[in-house]
Design a protein around this motif. Structure first.
Motif, PDB file in Angstrom:
ATOM      1  N   THR A  25       5.864   4.978  -5.849  1.00 47.16           N
ATOM      2  CA  THR A  25       4.855   4.001  -5.424  1.00 47.16           C
ATOM      3  C   THR A  25       3.794   3.889  -6.525  1.00 47.16           C
ATOM      4  OG1 THR A  25       3.573   5.697  -4.295  1.00 47.16           O
ATOM      5  CG2 THR A  25       5.182   4.497  -2.967  1.00 47.16           C
ATOM      6  N   SER A  26       2.930   2.896  -6.413  1.00 44.07           N
ATOM      7  CA  SER A  26       1.999   2.609  -7.519  1.00 44.07           C
ATOM      8  C   SER A  26       0.902   3.654  -7.714  1.00 44.07           C
ATOM      9  CB  SER A  26       1.349   1.247  -7.296  1.00 44.07           C
ATOM     10  OG  SER A  26       2.306   0.242  -7.399  1.00 44.07           O
ATOM     11  N   GLY A  27       0.629   4.457  -6.698  1.00 43.26           N
ATOM     12  CA  GLY A  27      -0.439   5.443  -6.838  1.00 43.26           C
ATOM     13  C   GLY A  27      -1.825   4.857  -6.632  1.00 43.26           C
ATOM     14  N   THR A  28      -1.904   3.744  -5.919  1.00 44.68           N
ATOM     15  CA  THR A  28      -3.197   3.091  -5.700  1.00 44.68           C
ATOM     16  C   THR A  28      -4.084   3.923  -4.782  1.00 44.68           C
ATOM     17  OG1 THR A  28      -1.932   1.047  -5.775  1.00 44.68           O
ATOM     18  CG2 THR A  28      -4.232   0.860  -5.109  1.00 44.68           C
ATOM     19  N   THR A  29      -3.472   4.500  -3.752  1.00 46.44           N
ATOM     20  CA  THR A  29      -4.287   5.212  -2.766  1.00 46.44           C
ATOM     21  C   THR A  29      -4.149   6.729  -2.858  1.00 46.44           C
ATOM     22  OG1 THR A  29      -2.524   5.084  -1.129  1.00 46.44           O
ATOM     23  CG2 THR A  29      -4.130   3.300  -1.122  1.00 46.44           C
TER      24      THR A  29
ATOM     25  N   ASP B  53       3.784 -16.358  -1.257  1.00 48.93           N
ATOM     26  CA  ASP B  53       3.287 -14.988  -1.214  1.00 48.93           C
ATOM     27  C   ASP B  53       4.275 -14.114  -0.458  1.00 48.93           C
ATOM     28  OD1 ASP B  53       1.591 -12.852  -1.538  1.00 48.93           O
ATOM     29  OD2 ASP B  53      -0.174 -13.867  -0.722  1.00 48.93           O
ATOM     30  N   ALA B  54       4.366 -12.860  -0.855  1.00 43.41           N
ATOM     31  CA  ALA B  54       5.188 -11.905  -0.110  1.00 43.41           C
ATOM     32  C   ALA B  54       4.484 -10.561  -0.126  1.00 43.41           C
ATOM     33  CB  ALA B  54       6.573 -11.780  -0.732  1.00 43.41           C
TER      34      ALA B  54
ATOM     35  N   THR C  10       6.801  -0.442  -1.672  1.00 40.33           N
ATOM     36  CA  THR C  10       7.937   0.254  -2.266  1.00 40.33           C
ATOM     37  C   THR C  10       8.817   0.909  -1.207  1.00 40.33           C
ATOM     38  OG1 THR C  10       6.443   0.716  -4.080  1.00 40.33           O
ATOM     39  CG2 THR C  10       8.508   1.899  -4.106  1.00 40.33           C
TER      40      THR C  10
ATOM     41  N   ASP D 239      -2.209  -0.088   5.387  1.00 38.86           N
ATOM     42  CA  ASP D 239      -2.986  -1.318   5.182  1.00 38.86           C
ATOM     43  C   ASP D 239      -3.715  -1.731   6.455  1.00 38.86           C
ATOM     44  OD1 ASP D 239      -2.169  -1.647   2.520  1.00 38.86           O
ATOM     45  OD2 ASP D 239      -0.258  -2.488   3.189  1.00 38.86           O
TER      46      ASP D 239
ATOM     47  N   ARG E  98      -6.830  -1.980   1.906  1.00 44.73           N
ATOM     48  CA  ARG E  98      -6.219  -0.686   2.253  1.00 44.73           C
ATOM     49  C   ARG E  98      -7.093  -0.043   3.331  1.00 44.73           C
ATOM     50  NH1 ARG E  98      -2.059   0.468  -1.333  1.00 44.73           N
ATOM     51  NH2 ARG E  98      -1.975  -1.258  -2.790  1.00 44.73           N
TER      52      ARG E  98
ATOM     53  N   LYS F  37      -2.712  -2.824  -9.836  1.00 45.03           N
ATOM     54  CA  LYS F  37      -3.515  -2.812  -8.609  1.00 45.03           C
ATOM     55  C   LYS F  37      -4.833  -2.089  -8.845  1.00 45.03           C
ATOM     56  CE  LYS F  37       0.773  -2.643  -6.310  1.00 45.03           C
ATOM     57  NZ  LYS F  37       0.984  -2.823  -4.890  1.00 45.03           N
TER      58      LYS F  37
HETATM   59  P1  ATP Z   1       0.429   4.113  -3.165  1.00 49.29           P
HETATM   60  O1  ATP Z   1       1.287   3.945  -1.947  1.00 49.29           O
HETATM   61  O2  ATP Z   1       0.982   5.117  -4.097  1.00 49.29           O
HETATM   62  O3  ATP Z   1      -1.012   4.284  -2.885  1.00 49.29           O
HETATM   63  P2  ATP Z   1       0.733   1.256  -3.493  1.00 49.29           P
HETATM   64  O4  ATP Z   1       0.616   1.199  -2.020  1.00 49.29           O
HETATM   65  O5  ATP Z   1      -0.120   0.319  -4.283  1.00 49.29           O
HETATM   66  O6  ATP Z   1       0.494   2.731  -4.011  1.00 49.29           O
HETATM   67  P3  ATP Z   1       3.176  -0.230  -3.788  1.00 49.29           P
HETATM   68  O7  ATP Z   1       4.299   0.151  -2.921  1.00 49.29           O
HETATM   69  O8  ATP Z   1       3.475  -0.704  -5.186  1.00 49.29           O
HETATM   70  O9  ATP Z   1       2.242   1.022  -3.928  1.00 49.29           O
HETATM   71  O10 ATP Z   1       2.328  -1.385  -3.122  1.00 49.29           O
HETATM   72  C1  ATP Z   1       2.397  -1.729  -1.767  1.00 49.29           C
HETATM   73  C2  ATP Z   1       1.050  -2.185  -1.285  1.00 49.29           C
HETATM   74  O11 ATP Z   1       0.581  -3.292  -2.056  1.00 49.29           O
HETATM   75  C3  ATP Z   1       1.016  -2.658   0.119  1.00 49.29           C
HETATM   76  O12 ATP Z   1       0.894  -1.587   1.040  1.00 49.29           O
HETATM   77  C4  ATP Z   1      -0.201  -3.598   0.126  1.00 49.29           C
HETATM   78  O13 ATP Z   1      -1.398  -2.863   0.241  1.00 49.29           O
HETATM   79  C5  ATP Z   1      -0.173  -4.199  -1.255  1.00 49.29           C
HETATM   80  N1  ATP Z   1       0.486  -5.524  -1.312  1.00 49.29           N
HETATM   81  C6  ATP Z   1       1.669  -5.813  -1.886  1.00 49.29           C
HETATM   82  N2  ATP Z   1       1.931  -7.117  -1.850  1.00 49.29           N
HETATM   83  C7  ATP Z   1       0.902  -7.707  -1.217  1.00 49.29           C
HETATM   84  C8  ATP Z   1       0.582  -9.072  -0.858  1.00 49.29           C
HETATM   85  N3  ATP Z   1       1.366 -10.093  -1.189  1.00 49.29           N
HETATM   86  N4  ATP Z   1      -0.547  -9.282  -0.158  1.00 49.29           N
HETATM   87  C9  ATP Z   1      -1.353  -8.260   0.174  1.00 49.29           C
HETATM   88  N5  ATP Z   1      -1.132  -6.973  -0.157  1.00 49.29           N
HETATM   89  C10 ATP Z   1      -0.021  -6.688  -0.856  1.00 49.29           C
END
Ligand code: ATP
Ligand code: MG
Length: 621
Positions: A242-246, A386-387, A391, A478, A493, A584
């Motif tokens: 996953t992206s590591g955002t949270t 939009d989608a 991950t 989310d 988030r 992100k």
């Molecule tokens: P981590 O889970 O490690 O904190 P991450 O949640 O950013 O990182 P990803 O799986 O790359 O990892 O991203 C998924 C998240 O990105 C979703 O849970 C949501 O918060 C956000 N997201 C993705 N696409 C959209 C979109 N089109 N609109 C709104 N939010 C989105």
């Protein structure tokens, strides 16, 4: 009849069908692939212990390459272009020959079904050849981001038990050369990793050790054929992080059968690709978006893809020139890339003929209305879709699926529930909430797109990480709400939600307003508790090209927000925002700096030197 309303009803009906009878719904979707042996059962067990298309045997590489080589060998599979404008064209015949050559070499190196193989390179044709070669042998593919810190890369190699690393010796990005080989030599020197051999795609001169094998020297000259391994649907095909955002990135497996089927259904519905379409996915190799499009959909559907090596903001005219050059019809891109186009100004869209474009699909973050509005003004005939997905669940949760029909656009919403997915909005205790009430977004879908966690044999880690916060539901992390028509609004988030005077505000709600300010390219809103116990809201904003950072502009943005009914405590202009490699905004990092706390896992922070600028800017306030 209003076709938009018709589409809305049709899509909702499809979702209803999928919810009522997932087996029947997904049985129909097996049409996307050719099986060596048809599945015995569509679904066994309940999530997170579900198994899909059980006993079905298939091979991804066969589906992506052999089928089209037999029917349309001269069709262009991919165009490649870099920042300097150098290009290569790859037909399905080329793809077939090169995938077989790459598979031959991997097989010679002892790679077999179930082994893990890592890739570290930019977006170049060899990334396709080797990835599909890995799948041809039934092995598990792990693609890494360029520029991950050495210890993060070492951790991922151990976590995924990778036996072989395939890398390109260097890459050009934003005018700078990245020496990938040297970086990886450092990893091998410093860390104990399971890598047995390094297969090097030589680009220029390289220094070698006896652990290296130069692919250019061992690539078979003549034609070779490697039999595609028949793999069971549920065997893992690839590992994503996953992206590591949270927080710390999570490692996830996606399967050979269910995952590919779900993805093809997803893109068929999102983009409605037609024969002959050219599709450009603007993404780094290490983000799941790249393989989702370039490995598991474009060649499976027999379309034509565009690979771009470099940074789209390197020259303001790059985007439109590439669209014109290859006659691109479909663009899939990260939210951050769309913000980059906006910050570069009209030149990014107007420098070439972009009339071939039909759809631009956003993914990654909520697309703020300012950026969307700007795109709509620049590209009047293009549908901005939009989608919203993650991950762990690579079927969109909500979307505007243009391939199924256009639905009315609603500002701030990612769209309606995607057929095959199902979600609910719940309160802190897991009770479903009515329309317009904000809460946690949870999933109750049963579909083949749900990943399994790495090194988690009985799905215990999976259950603990995703299924225990709200029993019976998969928790997305989310926050959002739905309206009366079923449109989903992701407002941020859950960790980043700001509670001020009893009201819960999502970061996206504030950021979207800031981005409407004419001088702002993008922004980030952060809520935090001050020393006196009150909640404060800080906005970091990046000015558009041509606008200076000044206190006056900061004040102006604050007033602009106040006029929209949002009272923030501080606005600070910065040159850029802290972002993950997938683009992100890492709001948790900004919050830790403000509060002087440990900054946590920053293994995927794209620009670590930004810490200095942030500390500097934030300390002045
Ligand atoms: P981590 O889970 O490690 O904190 P991450 O949640 O950013 O990182 P990803 O799986 O790359 O990892 O991203 C998924 C998240 O990105 C979703 O849970 C949501 O918060 C956000 N997201 C993705 N696409 C959209 C979109 N089109 N609109 C709104 N939010 C989105
Ligand atoms: Mg996540």
């Amino acid at each position: 009849m209003n076709t938009e309303i018709f589409s809305l009803d049709k899509i909702k009906r499809l979702s209803e069908e999928a919810r009522n009878n997932p087996e029947r719904f997904w049985a129909h979707k097996t049409k996307y692939i050719d099986w060596f042996k048809k599945p015995r059962t569509i679904l066994e067990g309940k999530p997170p212990n579900d198994r899909w298309f059980v006993d079905g045997l298939l091979n991804i590489s066969y589906n992506a390459v052999d089928r089209h080589y037999k029917t349309n060998p001269e069709n262009v599979a991919f165009y490649w272009i870099n920042e300097k404008g150098e290009t290569r064209t790859i037909s399905y015949r080329d793809l077939y020959c090169e995938v077989n050559r790459a598979a031959y070499v991997l097989k010679e190196l002892g790679i077999k079904r179930g082994d893990s193989v890592s890739l570290l390179m930019p977006s170049i044709p060899e990334a396709l050849y080797f990835s599909l070669a890995v799948h041809r042998l039934g092995a598990v593919l792990v693609i890494h981001y360029l520029g991950l810190s050495e210890d993060t890369l070492a951790y991922r190699l151990k976590d995924s038990k990778s036996r072989i690393m395939i890398l390109a010796s260097s890459s050009l990005r934003n005018g700078k050369e990245i020496n990938i080989k040297k970086m990886f030599d450092n990893v091998l020197e410093k860390f104990n990793v399971p890598i047995e051999k390094v297969l090097v795609i030589k680009r220029g001169e390289v220094e070698t050790t006896n652990r290296d094998l130069i692919y250019n020297d061992v690539r078979p000259k003549g034609r070779v054929y490697i039999e595609p391994e028949a793999v069971e649907s549920n065997e893992p095909a690839t590992i994503y992080y996953t992206s590591g955002t949270t927080g710390r990135p999570k490692g996830l497996y996606h399967s050979n059968g269910g995952y590919i089927i779900a993805l093809n259904w997803a893109f068929d519905s999102l983009l409605g690709p037609k024969k002959g379409d050219v599709w450009w996915t603007i993404s780094e190799l290490g983000w799941p978006v790249w393989p989702m499009a370039n490995l598991y959909t474009i060649p499976i559907m027999g379309l034509t893809g565009v690979l771009f090596e470099g940074y789209i903001g390197y020259q303001p005219d790059l985007f439109s020139r590439i669209v014109e050059r290859f006659g691109v019809n479909l663009v899939w891109s990260s939210t951050t890339t769309l913000y980059t186009l906006k910050s570069l100004g009209e030149e990014s869209i107007n420098s070439g003929d972009v009339s071939s474009l039909r759809i631009i699909l956003n993914t990654g973050e909520p697309l703020n209305t300012g950026a969307r509005k700007w795109l709509r003004e620049q590209l009047k005939d293009v549908y901005i879709a939009d989608a919203y997905w993650m991950t762990e669940h690579l079927l969109p949760i909500a979307a505007t699926p243009a391939g199924l029909g256009e639905i009315p656009y609603k500002e701030g919403s990612a769209g309606i529930v995607f057929p095959g997915s199902s979600f609910n909005i719940v309160d802190d205790d897991g009770n479903p909430l009515p329309p317009r009430k904000k809460g946690y977004i949870v999933l109750n879908s049963v579909n083949p797109a749900m990943a399994k966690m790495v090194n988690d044999t009985n799905n215990e880690k999976m259950t603990k990480t995703y299924w225990s916060r709200f029993p019976g539901y998969f928790y997305t992390g989310d926050y959002g709400y739905v309206d009366e028509d079923g449109y989903l609004y992701v407002v941020g988030r859950a960790d980043d939600i700001i509670t001020k005077e009893g009201e819960r505000v999502g970061t996206m709600e504030i950021e979207s307003i800031v981005a409407n300010h004419p001088s702002v390219a993008e922004a980030s809103a952060i809520g935090y508790t001050d020393n006196d116990g009150t909640t404060k809201i800080l906005v970091l904003a990046v000015p558009r090209a041509g606008f200076e950072r000044s206190e006056r502009l900061e004040q102006d943005i604050k007033t602009f927000l106040r006029n929209s009914g949002i009272f923030v405590d501080n606005v600070i202009l910065v040159s850029r925002l802290p972002k993950t490699k997938s683009g992100k905004i890492m709001r948790r990092l900004i919050r830790s700096i403000i509060k002087n706390e440990e900054i946590g896992d920053i293994s995927t922070l794209d620009n670590p030197d930004i810490l200095y600028e942030l500390r500097n800017s934030l300390s002045k306030k």
